[in-house]
Design a protein around this motif. Structure first.
Motif, mmCIF file in Angstrom:
data_model
loop_
_atom_site.group_PDB
_atom_site.id
_atom_site.type_symbol
_atom_site.label_atom_id
_atom_site.label_comp_id
_atom_site.label_asym_id
_atom_site.label_seq_id
_atom_site.Cartn_x
_atom_site.Cartn_y
_atom_site.Cartn_z
ATOM 1 N N THR A 98 -9.537 12.178 -1.273
ATOM 2 C CA THR A 98 -9.785 11.134 -0.280
ATOM 3 C C THR A 98 -11.051 11.425 0.513
ATOM 4 O OG1 THR A 98 -7.390 10.822 -0.069
ATOM 5 C CG2 THR A 98 -8.773 9.863 1.660
ATOM 6 N N THR A 102 -14.722 8.915 0.351
ATOM 7 C CA THR A 102 -14.801 7.967 1.464
ATOM 8 C C THR A 102 -15.992 8.267 2.356
ATOM 9 O OG1 THR A 102 -13.212 9.354 2.687
ATOM 10 C CG2 THR A 102 -12.344 7.427 1.544
ATOM 11 N N LEU A 111 -6.002 2.266 2.040
ATOM 12 C CA LEU A 111 -6.089 3.673 1.662
ATOM 13 C C LEU A 111 -5.348 4.554 2.658
ATOM 14 C CD1 LEU A 111 -7.050 5.828 -0.224
ATOM 15 C CD2 LEU A 111 -9.304 5.752 0.853
ATOM 16 N N LEU A 115 -2.406 7.058 1.453
ATOM 17 C CA LEU A 115 -2.447 8.489 1.745
ATOM 18 C C LEU A 115 -1.225 8.929 2.533
ATOM 19 C CD1 LEU A 115 -3.921 11.249 1.876
ATOM 20 C CD2 LEU A 115 -5.075 10.406 3.946
ATOM 21 N N MET A 139 -6.650 5.457 -6.878
ATOM 22 C CA MET A 139 -7.961 5.772 -6.309
ATOM 23 C C MET A 139 -9.106 5.311 -7.201
ATOM 24 S SD MET A 139 -7.662 7.067 -3.314
ATOM 25 C CE MET A 139 -8.867 8.283 -2.797
#
Length: 269
Positions: A98, A102, A111, A115, A139
């Protein structure tokens, strides 16, 4: 001005003798970094709220660079994750993934929910490998490299026997499999699960029981796709690969032991 946010701690870096720079993934702003002064001291009010994977409410003064953390209130400490080395390994991978894909302060509520829900499931003791596969597949859309999983990537047919092609970026039906001699064979179960992982709402995920053989097929297809298209090289992923290799060695050893025992029983008779 300090602003309130809902966030998960995805990374911490020691700064000086007593401070930490904490990276949060927030519902309101996406990824932000903030200085937590004194957070390395066990007695600090910021010590517990800045532990990795912690989910809570935070007061942060944002800036273009590193902001300042004023205070935090824990909603879920995700304690089980941190207390088990294997759970922590899988959770570390999804937060590093992540973090790497990002941008700073780019809001993505979808997202954030993905998560948070995945970490909560891991904390509850659900299947770590399956949760990781689901997260990785979802993802791919976030990264802008989604594979074709609802039909054949070449002829668009939805019926038949399917394999997975990294070259063609998705499923190949048996009629088109000659297009990729290096396609990855998949069982019908693995095909169904890959498709399910892509489309399922994670918050509605029930109990999924998957055979080890099917898990290996899923890992092979997903990892091969990531290697080709993501451009990522993550330390946490390499550690998970080592865990998988050790599990396979252990499983092979047990199977060999059972085979020897069966031979001994046969010879006794």
């Amino acid at each position: 001005m300090f602003e309130k946010c809902e966030a998960v701690v995805i990374r911490t870096i020691d700064y000086g003798e007593t401070n930490k720079i904490v990276t949060f993934f927030t519902r309101e702003w996406g990824k932000v970094a903030a200085m937590a002064r004194g957070a390395k001291k066990p007695s600090s009010r910021l010590s517990a709220v800045t532990q990795p994977f912690t989910y809570g409410h935070y007061l942060i003064r944002r800036s273009r660079g590193v902001g300042v953390l004023h205070q935090g209130e824990i909603i879920d400490s995700m304690r089980t994750i941190r207390e088990d080395i294997f759970t922590a390994a899988y959770a570390s991978y999804i937060v590093e993934l992540t973090d790497k894909i990002t941008e700073e302060q780019k809001r993505n509520p979808y997202l954030f929910e993905l998560l948070l829900q995945t970490l909560q499931y891991m904390n509850e003791g659900r299947d770590l490998e399956i949760l990781t596969c689901i997260y990785e597949v979802k993802m791919l859309s976030v990264m802008g490299i989604p594979p074709t999983l609802d039909r054949c990537a070449i002829c668009s047919r939805t019926e038949g026997n399917f394999s997975f092609s990294v070259k063609e970026a998705g499923f190949l039906c048996h009629r088109c499999e000659s297009a990729d001699p290096h396609r990855i064979p998949l069982s019908a179960a693995a095909v169904r699960l890959l498709r399910l992982f892509y489309y399922i709402d994670v918050s509605r995920l029930g109990t999924i029981s998957v055979k080890e053989k099917t898990k290996r097929e899923l890992r092979t297809a997903i990892s091969s796709y990531y290697d080709e298209y993501s451009g990522l090289s993550l330390k946490t992923k390499r550690f998970l690969t080592q865990i998988d290799e050790l599990k396979e060695i252990s499983s092979s050893g047990q199977n060999m032991g059972n085979h020897n025992k069966n031979n001994e029983k046969t010879s006794d008779h």
